[in-house]
Design an enzyme around this catalytic site. Sequence first.
Site, PDB file in Angstrom:
ATOM      1  N   SER A  15      11.891  69.852 -61.052  1.00 42.31           N
ATOM      2  CA  SER A  15      11.448  68.954 -59.638  1.00 42.31           C
ATOM      3  C   SER A  15      11.667  70.025 -58.564  1.00 42.31           C
ATOM      4  CB  SER A  15      12.275  67.863 -59.691  1.00 42.31           C
ATOM      5  OG  SER A  15      11.791  66.995 -58.811  1.00 42.31           O
TER       6      SER A  15
ATOM      7  N   ASP B 133       7.363  69.061 -58.790  1.00 40.04           N
ATOM      8  CA  ASP B 133       6.491  68.447 -59.925  1.00 40.04           C
ATOM      9  C   ASP B 133       5.667  67.285 -59.442  1.00 40.04           C
ATOM     10  OD1 ASP B 133       8.691  67.011 -59.367  1.00 40.04           O
ATOM     11  OD2 ASP B 133       8.900  66.440 -61.766  1.00 40.04           O
TER      12      ASP B 133
ATOM     13  N   ASP C  29       6.276  64.256 -58.183  1.00 37.28           N
ATOM     14  CA  ASP C  29       6.643  62.949 -58.102  1.00 37.28           C
ATOM     15  C   ASP C  29       7.144  62.285 -57.013  1.00 37.28           C
ATOM     16  OD1 ASP C  29       9.048  63.926 -58.718  1.00 37.28           O
ATOM     17  OD2 ASP C  29       9.550  63.055 -60.529  1.00 37.28           O
TER      18      ASP C  29
ATOM     19  N   GLU D 139      12.662  55.118 -53.573  1.00 35.66           N
ATOM     20  CA  GLU D 139      13.740  55.825 -52.912  1.00 35.66           C
ATOM     21  C   GLU D 139      13.247  56.479 -51.711  1.00 35.66           C
ATOM     22  OE1 GLU D 139      16.532  57.261 -56.354  1.00 35.66           O
ATOM     23  OE2 GLU D 139      14.601  57.985 -56.884  1.00 35.66           O
TER      24      GLU D 139
ATOM     25  N   ASN E 173      13.996  59.347 -50.730  1.00 35.60           N
ATOM     26  CA  ASN E 173      13.427  60.629 -50.902  1.00 35.60           C
ATOM     27  C   ASN E 173      12.035  60.764 -51.423  1.00 35.60           C
ATOM     28  OD1 ASN E 173      13.210  59.902 -53.727  1.00 35.60           O
ATOM     29  ND2 ASN E 173      15.215  60.646 -54.422  1.00 35.60           N
TER      30      ASN E 173
ATOM     31  N   PRO F  25      28.721  60.354 -56.644  1.00 37.00           N
ATOM     32  CA  PRO F  25      28.769  61.544 -57.676  1.00 37.00           C
ATOM     33  C   PRO F  25      27.278  61.821 -57.782  1.00 37.00           C
ATOM     34  CG  PRO F  25      29.392  60.027 -59.137  1.00 37.00           C
ATOM     35  CD  PRO F  25      29.620  59.345 -57.791  1.00 37.00           C
ATOM     36  N   SER F  26      26.971  63.091 -57.546  1.00 38.26           N
ATOM     37  CA  SER F  26      25.470  63.388 -58.068  1.00 38.26           C
ATOM     38  C   SER F  26      25.029  63.443 -59.441  1.00 38.26           C
ATOM     39  CB  SER F  26      25.130  64.826 -57.679  1.00 38.26           C
ATOM     40  OG  SER F  26      23.947  65.225 -58.347  1.00 38.26           O
ATOM     41  N   GLY F  27      24.064  63.019 -59.889  1.00 44.61           N
ATOM     42  CA  GLY F  27      23.491  62.533 -61.212  1.00 44.61           C
ATOM     43  C   GLY F  27      22.964  64.060 -61.809  1.00 44.61           C
ATOM     44  N   THR F  28      22.513  64.998 -60.804  1.00 39.00           N
ATOM     45  CA  THR F  28      21.957  66.230 -61.189  1.00 39.00           C
ATOM     46  C   THR F  28      22.512  67.369 -60.635  1.00 39.00           C
ATOM     47  OG1 THR F  28      20.835  66.153 -59.003  1.00 39.00           O
ATOM     48  CG2 THR F  28      19.932  64.822 -60.754  1.00 39.00           C
TER      49      THR F  28
HETATM   50  C1  16G Z   1      16.490  62.370 -59.725  1.00 35.75           C
HETATM   51  C2  16G Z   1      15.845  61.345 -59.981  1.00 35.75           C
HETATM   52  C3  16G Z   1      15.738  60.612 -58.397  1.00 35.75           C
HETATM   53  C4  16G Z   1      16.990  60.508 -57.816  1.00 35.75           C
HETATM   54  C5  16G Z   1      17.622  61.910 -57.860  1.00 35.75           C
HETATM   55  C6  16G Z   1      19.066  61.859 -57.457  1.00 35.75           C
HETATM   56  C7  16G Z   1      14.124  60.720 -61.545  1.00 35.75           C
HETATM   57  C8  16G Z   1      12.754  61.053 -62.029  1.00 35.75           C
HETATM   58  N1  16G Z   1      14.575  61.487 -60.548  1.00 35.75           N
HETATM   59  O1  16G Z   1      15.560  63.532 -59.154  1.00 35.75           O
HETATM   60  O2  16G Z   1      15.377  59.120 -58.892  1.00 35.75           O
HETATM   61  O3  16G Z   1      16.963  59.876 -56.676  1.00 35.75           O
HETATM   62  O4  16G Z   1      17.612  62.404 -59.220  1.00 35.75           O
HETATM   63  O5  16G Z   1      19.716  62.745 -57.662  1.00 35.75           O
HETATM   64  O6  16G Z   1      14.890  59.876 -62.098  1.00 35.75           O
HETATM   65  P1  16G Z   1      21.468  63.027 -57.291  1.00 35.75           P
HETATM   66  O7  16G Z   1      21.994  62.187 -58.257  1.00 35.75           O
HETATM   67  O8  16G Z   1      21.599  64.621 -57.521  1.00 35.75           O
HETATM   68  O9  16G Z   1      21.756  62.549 -55.887  1.00 35.75           O
HETATM   69 MG    MG Z   2      10.380  65.387 -58.737  1.00 31.94          MG
END
Ligand code: 16G
Ligand code: MG
Length: 551
Positions: free
Chosen positions: A69, A287, A289, A379, A381, A505-508
């Site tokens: 992404s 990507d 989206d 969102e 974002n 906490p961030s999920g990514t």
């Molecule tokens: C991902 C999610 C988005 C969310 C972001 C939060 C999908 C397709 N995308 O990009 O919805 O806002 O993670 O990231 O699920 P974070 O947890 O690092 O703040």
């Molecule tokens: Mg994206």
Amino acid sequence: MTSSLPTKLIQSLSDLHPKPSHIHFQYGTAGFRTLGSTLDSALFRVGIIAALRSKKLDGRTIGVMVTASHNPEPDNGVKLVDPRGEMLEAAWEGHATTISNASTSSDLIEALESLVQTAKIDLSKPANVVYARDTRPSGPGLVSALEDGFKAMSATSRNAGVATTPILHYLVKCINTKGTKYSYGDDSEEGYYRKLSTSYKKLVAGKAVQPPLIVDCANGVGALAAEQLNEYLGDTLQLVLENTSITTPGALNNACGADYVKVSQKLPPSLSSVLKPGQRACSLDGDADRLIYYYLDDRGVFHMLDGDKIAALVAAFIVDLVKVAGLEDQIKVGVVQTAYANGASTRYLQERLPVKCVPTGVKHLHHAAERYNVGVYFEANGHGTVLFSQPTLDKLAEYQPSTPAQSRAVEHLVSLTELINQTVGDALSDMLLVEVVLAHKSYSGEEWNSLYVDLPNRLAKVSVPDRNTFRTEDAERRLVSPPGLQTKIDELINRYQGGRSFVRPSGTEDVVRVYAEAALRTQADELAMRVAGLVYDEAGGEAASRPKEFL
Ligand code: 16G
Ligand code: MG
């Protein structure tokens, strides 16, 4: 009927894709996402998991998207798409994590056997998958690891090549509904462009053609898709494509794209000589989206129109159409947001519609939106879409309007159900949706922006040794752990007029995110910085760095 796993084949192919011993993978909000160079084994295993998921669902087609992404170019990732074109079912996120972390090929086989048993997978069923990747340089190598995973399970696979994430979701839904009364469309990229452009043309018929729209493609896959779409749109809308360098090393998402604009609240520098005052522009992410709009006012000042502004614009438009159609009592429109929604947007929407707040991540928003007849979810974002429930689609199809105005409104609503991607947030579909509303309302960017005034806000992130020590409740608006930290944050918030702040906490990424808003810009900045300081002091540790600047 074969009812056991092809262990020999799995073993020999798995040996070609060893798991790096020092890495722990986690299937999170965005699937697996980390440095592309470390993902080979994860991709191989995702190939196997996709095949098993398909078998579990009676051979229905599962999607696999290889992308990271808006992340920097060296990152990559992979996520699975369920048959209806939606995110992978939550229980399988855990299975994916477990399987990706098996240390050896024999551990892997053991983990797979246990999944087959616990999930009661009938291995004699067929396995069908469709996959695509974005433009990242690590993509082709990772795709071949994925293909080895398919091979290990003798899955039937279709390569959709280089495509946007929403196009892959679209394909999955089309393939699985083909030939049924719920057929979603032609299962090809052309089918996608045709569906979007045809419904767009119906919706703007008779309206003045909008001036050209500048589209920042983030130097990613959106550039290819937008170019195609531009051709299908013909002279009904001219897209001026910028940041289309998909082969220039390091260009992807670099000082451009939706995330850059949203987080830095700035115009991408590459557009400063392109964008004229009053002209509309938008940015896609890597990507395609996510979508963020913006414009410069007469004095050259930058104004951002984010996911919240898109939700406000679109929700009001749909509510109006439903009213004019005479369906007000039968079709209820609702909005879903996250804690990141600007407080001013929530207030604006709550005065007009039911609004629900859910935790971050598309799967939460999507599921909450499914509970409305028409669910608008965005969102801040820029990721979002509008879902029409099946009973609502049926109602629109059967409805007998009694006046020409009603009939026009129903036709528009039906065209919207075609224009708006029903599987996932889609920057190009959302862009056309915004353009439709602007054309109908004869709004400039400035008029759209004046629906409500954003509260100044700031995002910050803090590196901590272990983000899992941070846990939240109330749709991520309050911390329950570390104990006592929320009370300290509350004390700070109370000192700022219109102050609101939360930590999650961030999920990514391996960080903790801080959001703050307040009545004044300086106050929002200060509140964010102070809360970030509290988080740092609390989490401490040598690996952490005290935040000096934002981003
Ligand atoms: C991902 C999610 C988005 C969310 C972001 C939060 C999908 C397709 N995308 O990009 O919805 O806002 O993670 O990231 O699920 P974070 O947890 O690092 O703040
Ligand atoms: Mg994206």
